[in-house]
Write an enzyme that holds these catalytic residues in place. Structure first.
Site, PDB file in Angstrom:
ATOM      1  N   ASN A 209      40.314  33.212  35.400  1.00  0.00           N
ATOM      2  CA  ASN A 209      39.868  32.982  36.777  1.00  0.00           C
ATOM      3  C   ASN A 209      39.866  31.489  37.059  1.00  0.00           C
ATOM      4  O   ASN A 209      40.232  30.685  36.206  1.00  0.00           O
ATOM      5  CB  ASN A 209      38.484  33.606  36.998  1.00  0.00           C
ATOM      6  CG  ASN A 209      37.473  33.031  36.025  1.00  0.00           C
ATOM      7  OD1 ASN A 209      37.185  31.847  36.042  1.00  0.00           O
ATOM      8  ND2 ASN A 209      36.962  33.883  35.130  1.00  0.00           N
ATOM      9  N   ASP A 277      35.217  40.014  33.823  1.00  0.00           N
ATOM     10  CA  ASP A 277      34.480  41.280  33.781  1.00  0.00           C
ATOM     11  C   ASP A 277      35.187  42.329  32.923  1.00  0.00           C
ATOM     12  O   ASP A 277      34.555  43.247  32.429  1.00  0.00           O
ATOM     13  CB  ASP A 277      34.290  41.815  35.209  1.00  0.00           C
ATOM     14  CG  ASP A 277      33.336  40.922  35.988  1.00  0.00           C
ATOM     15  OD1 ASP A 277      32.318  40.527  35.401  1.00  0.00           O
ATOM     16  OD2 ASP A 277      33.623  40.605  37.162  1.00  0.00           O
ATOM     17  N   LYS A 287      54.681  39.395  21.955  1.00  0.00           N
ATOM     18  CA  LYS A 287      54.940  39.073  23.355  1.00  0.00           C
ATOM     19  C   LYS A 287      55.654  40.249  24.038  1.00  0.00           C
ATOM     20  O   LYS A 287      56.645  40.761  23.504  1.00  0.00           O
ATOM     21  CB  LYS A 287      55.811  37.816  23.433  1.00  0.00           C
ATOM     22  CG  LYS A 287      56.031  37.355  24.839  1.00  0.00           C
ATOM     23  CD  LYS A 287      56.951  36.160  24.920  1.00  0.00           C
ATOM     24  CE  LYS A 287      57.304  35.899  26.365  1.00  0.00           C
ATOM     25  NZ  LYS A 287      58.484  35.100  26.520  1.00  0.00           N
ATOM     26  N   PRO A 303      31.248  42.675  27.651  1.00  0.00           N
ATOM     27  CA  PRO A 303      29.780  42.616  27.583  1.00  0.00           C
ATOM     28  C   PRO A 303      29.252  41.672  28.658  1.00  0.00           C
ATOM     29  O   PRO A 303      29.908  40.682  28.984  1.00  0.00           O
ATOM     30  CB  PRO A 303      29.515  42.052  26.184  1.00  0.00           C
ATOM     31  CG  PRO A 303      30.790  41.412  25.762  1.00  0.00           C
ATOM     32  CD  PRO A 303      31.901  42.124  26.471  1.00  0.00           C
ATOM     33  N   ASP A 304      28.089  41.985  29.203  1.00  0.00           N
ATOM     34  CA  ASP A 304      27.465  41.096  30.187  1.00  0.00           C
ATOM     35  C   ASP A 304      26.491  40.176  29.444  1.00  0.00           C
ATOM     36  O   ASP A 304      25.435  40.617  28.988  1.00  0.00           O
ATOM     37  CB  ASP A 304      26.754  41.914  31.275  1.00  0.00           C
ATOM     38  CG  ASP A 304      26.344  41.026  32.433  1.00  0.00           C
ATOM     39  OD1 ASP A 304      25.778  39.938  32.181  1.00  0.00           O
ATOM     40  OD2 ASP A 304      26.603  41.406  33.586  1.00  0.00           O
ATOM     41  N   ILE A 305      26.872  38.918  29.332  1.00  0.00           N
ATOM     42  CA  ILE A 305      26.097  37.976  28.506  1.00  0.00           C
ATOM     43  C   ILE A 305      24.732  37.692  29.138  1.00  0.00           C
ATOM     44  O   ILE A 305      23.697  37.727  28.467  1.00  0.00           O
ATOM     45  CB  ILE A 305      26.900  36.673  28.312  1.00  0.00           C
ATOM     46  CG1 ILE A 305      28.223  37.003  27.592  1.00  0.00           C
ATOM     47  CG2 ILE A 305      26.095  35.641  27.544  1.00  0.00           C
ATOM     48  CD1 ILE A 305      29.240  35.894  27.589  1.00  0.00           C
ATOM     49  N   PHE A 323      24.111  32.404  37.509  1.00  0.00           N
ATOM     50  CA  PHE A 323      24.750  32.015  38.761  1.00  0.00           C
ATOM     51  C   PHE A 323      25.286  33.275  39.417  1.00  0.00           C
ATOM     52  O   PHE A 323      25.550  34.276  38.734  1.00  0.00           O
ATOM     53  CB  PHE A 323      25.908  31.043  38.504  1.00  0.00           C
ATOM     54  CG  PHE A 323      25.458  29.609  38.450  1.00  0.00           C
ATOM     55  CD1 PHE A 323      25.649  28.769  39.538  1.00  0.00           C
ATOM     56  CD2 PHE A 323      24.821  29.111  37.330  1.00  0.00           C
ATOM     57  CE1 PHE A 323      25.222  27.458  39.498  1.00  0.00           C
ATOM     58  CE2 PHE A 323      24.393  27.800  37.278  1.00  0.00           C
ATOM     59  CZ  PHE A 323      24.596  26.960  38.377  1.00  0.00           C
ATOM     60  N   LYS A 337      21.922  40.973  42.226  1.00  0.00           N
ATOM     61  CA  LYS A 337      22.399  40.584  40.893  1.00  0.00           C
ATOM     62  C   LYS A 337      21.231  40.167  40.003  1.00  0.00           C
ATOM     63  O   LYS A 337      21.175  40.520  38.828  1.00  0.00           O
ATOM     64  CB  LYS A 337      23.379  39.418  41.053  1.00  0.00           C
ATOM     65  CG  LYS A 337      24.469  39.400  40.042  1.00  0.00           C
ATOM     66  CD  LYS A 337      25.580  38.441  40.450  1.00  0.00           C
ATOM     67  CE  LYS A 337      26.768  39.173  41.034  1.00  0.00           C
ATOM     68  NZ  LYS A 337      27.873  38.295  41.381  1.00  0.00           N
ATOM     69  N   LYS A 341      20.461  42.137  36.583  1.00  0.00           N
ATOM     70  CA  LYS A 341      20.662  41.470  35.284  1.00  0.00           C
ATOM     71  C   LYS A 341      19.344  41.141  34.590  1.00  0.00           C
ATOM     72  O   LYS A 341      19.337  40.841  33.404  1.00  0.00           O
ATOM     73  CB  LYS A 341      21.473  40.194  35.474  1.00  0.00           C
ATOM     74  CG  LYS A 341      22.790  40.447  36.204  1.00  0.00           C
ATOM     75  CD  LYS A 341      23.926  39.747  35.570  1.00  0.00           C
ATOM     76  CE  LYS A 341      25.201  40.023  36.336  1.00  0.00           C
ATOM     77  NZ  LYS A 341      26.388  39.634  35.606  1.00  0.00           N
TER      78      LYS A 341
HETATM   79  N1  CTP Z   1      27.955  36.901  33.552  1.00  0.00           N
HETATM   80  C1  CTP Z   1      27.857  37.061  32.181  1.00  0.00           C
HETATM   81  N2  CTP Z   1      28.654  37.958  31.543  1.00  0.00           N
HETATM   82  C2  CTP Z   1      29.529  38.707  32.230  1.00  0.00           C
HETATM   83  C3  CTP Z   1      29.633  38.557  33.643  1.00  0.00           C
HETATM   84  C4  CTP Z   1      28.826  37.629  34.265  1.00  0.00           C
HETATM   85  O1  CTP Z   1      27.047  36.362  31.557  1.00  0.00           O
HETATM   86  N3  CTP Z   1      30.304  39.569  31.592  1.00  0.00           N
HETATM   87  C5  CTP Z   1      27.033  35.975  34.207  1.00  0.00           C
HETATM   88  C6  CTP Z   1      27.678  34.758  34.826  1.00  0.00           C
HETATM   89  O2  CTP Z   1      27.710  33.686  33.908  1.00  0.00           O
HETATM   90  C7  CTP Z   1      26.752  34.479  35.987  1.00  0.00           C
HETATM   91  C8  CTP Z   1      26.256  35.845  36.392  1.00  0.00           C
HETATM   92  O3  CTP Z   1      26.458  36.666  35.281  1.00  0.00           O
HETATM   93  O4  CTP Z   1      25.623  33.742  35.584  1.00  0.00           O
HETATM   94  C9  CTP Z   1      26.927  36.450  37.570  1.00  0.00           C
HETATM   95  O5  CTP Z   1      28.320  36.357  37.460  1.00  0.00           O
HETATM   96  P1  CTP Z   1      29.249  36.867  38.639  1.00  0.00           P
HETATM   97  O6  CTP Z   1      30.660  36.692  38.249  1.00  0.00           O
HETATM   98  O7  CTP Z   1      28.779  36.286  39.938  1.00  0.00           O
HETATM   99  O8  CTP Z   1      28.875  38.396  38.711  1.00  0.00           O
HETATM  100  P2  CTP Z   1      29.366  39.637  37.933  1.00  0.00           P
HETATM  101  O9  CTP Z   1      28.292  40.098  37.014  1.00  0.00           O
HETATM  102  O10 CTP Z   1      30.671  39.358  37.297  1.00  0.00           O
HETATM  103  O11 CTP Z   1      29.492  40.687  39.108  1.00  0.00           O
HETATM  104  P3  CTP Z   1      30.617  40.782  40.276  1.00  0.00           P
HETATM  105  O12 CTP Z   1      31.884  40.233  39.692  1.00  0.00           O
HETATM  106  O13 CTP Z   1      30.664  42.235  40.570  1.00  0.00           O
HETATM  107  O14 CTP Z   1      30.101  39.984  41.431  1.00  0.00           O
END
Ligand code: CTP
Length: 413
Positions: A209, A277, A287, A303-305, A323, A337, A341
């Protein structure tokens, strides 16, 4: 006030250079050790002898002096200090700092240091107001260089305006402020995630990204400047390591998660990374070739950290901050969010293409905690980081409650 602190004072050219003598006196009276570098232009205004007499040390003024290099190399000179102070800082020296030039002892020491720097600019009002000087100051500010002044008044050249060197007592007060805040997070361990993650498609291609990592890196830098023992876990960025910060480089979200877990326990965690995500479950070990037809990419959630740090049980940091990067309904989405979270504070920012947030130098933050929403003015990412670090220090000092303690007072919505 400055007991035990080591200050490297760089005196550059300007009619106000004589004020540096009074500054040295105040710093030493407060308990500081002061070492001086005098530039060639500075030596037109004050003598090495007077600086040496007041600082009680020899004056360093020649990059190529073999004796100086033998006694103390220019790199050690800056590394040996707790703070570098440039007073007066001429337009020329500021320009050299901004562009990374190193053609004499002062500029070499400034480029070689990993220590904090405070500049006290002094110059003619037109030079100060010139777009070049203002751009140089903005760049230095973005890099975390502190500044005091200039103040407004009558100048030696007969003109009136901004450009006068701050008075020695103001510079000494700015130095005292620096040392006070420098210790606010001493003893606190901090974890910051930053940058994008790369999710491999095959050994040469990946999904990523637009995150530059500037905000996350600035936060790690700001926390470290307040004395926190800081670990920065960063996806791939083009940024240098913030001084004094332990940097762990990762590529994928899974690696970032593992590095975060390894960094626990911490008192505060700030998740500023733009974590991908999804990962590609069908990542190919070789390749992918074009003549193999259109590839099929199977995705699985990463995983969502932030969520996992917020739910880390006994290992949960006392303060978890996330954030929310949004392109529409910024505040509503960010509130949802935060709830989803389980973090304490969310800093929402609009990353729509028109805002220039991703990759840019500025950020517009709405901070959301359990007391509501607070709109911050548009600020540089460095200023956002400094503000956040102060609030973290306030919060941890207050010891309880979920909101930033003393410094609140902007608009709440
Ligand atoms: N984050 C994280 N791990 C992930 C996704 C997000 O730790 N796998 C954290 C980011 O560092 C940020 C927060 O979650 O602090 C929100 O990230 P954001 O990209 O705005 O949201 P998403 O959880 O990815 O949700 P969406 O893309 O649906 O808005």
């Amino acid at each position: 006030m400055f007991s035990g602190q080591r200050i490297l004072l760089i005196v550059s050219g300007g009619i106000a250079a004589y004020k540096s003598l009074e500054l040295i006196r105040r710093l030493r009276e407060g308990g500081a050790t002061v070492r001086c570098i005098l530039t060639r232009a500075g030596a037109e205004f004050v003598t090495p002898l007077s600086l040496a007499a007041l600082s009680g040390d020899k004056v360093y003024d020649d990059l190529f002096s073999l004796t100086d290099e033998a006694e103390m190399g220019h790199i050690e000179l800056s590394r040996d200090a707790d703070l570098l102070v440039v007073a007066p800082a001429s337009a020329d020296l500021l320009a050299k700092m901004a562009t990374g030039q190193a053609d004499d002892l002062a500029t070499t020491a400034l480029l070689a240091t990993d220590k904090p720097i405070l500049v006290a600019p002094a110059m003619n009002v037109r030079m100060w107001e010139h777009a070049a000087t203002q751009a140089n100051m903005a760049l230095l500010d973005e890099r975390g260089v502190l500044s005091v002044g200039p103040s407004e008044g009558e100048m030696a050249c007969g003109e009136f305006g901004f450009g006068r060197l701050a008075e020695p007592e103001e510079i000494a007060a700015a130095i005292a402020d620096f040392f006070r805040s420098n210790n606010r997070l001493r003893g606190t361990r901090a974890l910051v995630t930053s940058g994008p993650t790369y999710e491999a498609i095959d050994p040469v291609r990946y999904i990523a990204n637009r995150s530059s990592g500037r905000q996350g890196h600035a936060i790690a830098d700001a926390l470290s400047r307040l004395g926190a023992e800081t670990t920065l876990i960063s996806g791939p960025t083009g940024l240098g390591d913030p001084p004094g910060v332990r940097v762990v480089r990762v590529e994928s979200a899974e690696d970032m998660m593992a590095a975060c877990q390894a960094a626990l326990p911490v008192g505060v965690a700030v998740c500023a990374a733009a974590v991908a995500d999804w990962k590609v479950t069908s990542a190919n070990p070789q390749k992918l070739k074009k003549d193999g037809g259109l590839p099929r990419l199977d995705l699985a959630p990463n995983p969502d950290i932030l969520a996992s740090l917020s739910a880390a049980g006994t290992e949960r940091p006392a303060l978890v901050i996330g954030f929310a990067a949004e392109t529409e309904n910024v505040i509503e989405h960010a509130k949802a969010k935060r709830a989803k979270k389980g973090c304490d504070w969310i800093l929402a920012n609009d990353v729509g293409p028109a805002t220039g947030t991703f990759g840019g130098a500025r950020n517009r933050i709405h901070m959301i905690d359990d007391r509501g929403v607070e709109a911050w003015p548009v600020m540089t990412k460095t200023a956002v980081a400094a503000e956040l670090a102060e609030r973290i220090a306030d919060h941890l000092a207050a010891g309880s409650g979920k909101g930033p303690a003393a410094r609140r007072g902007k608009t709440a919505a």
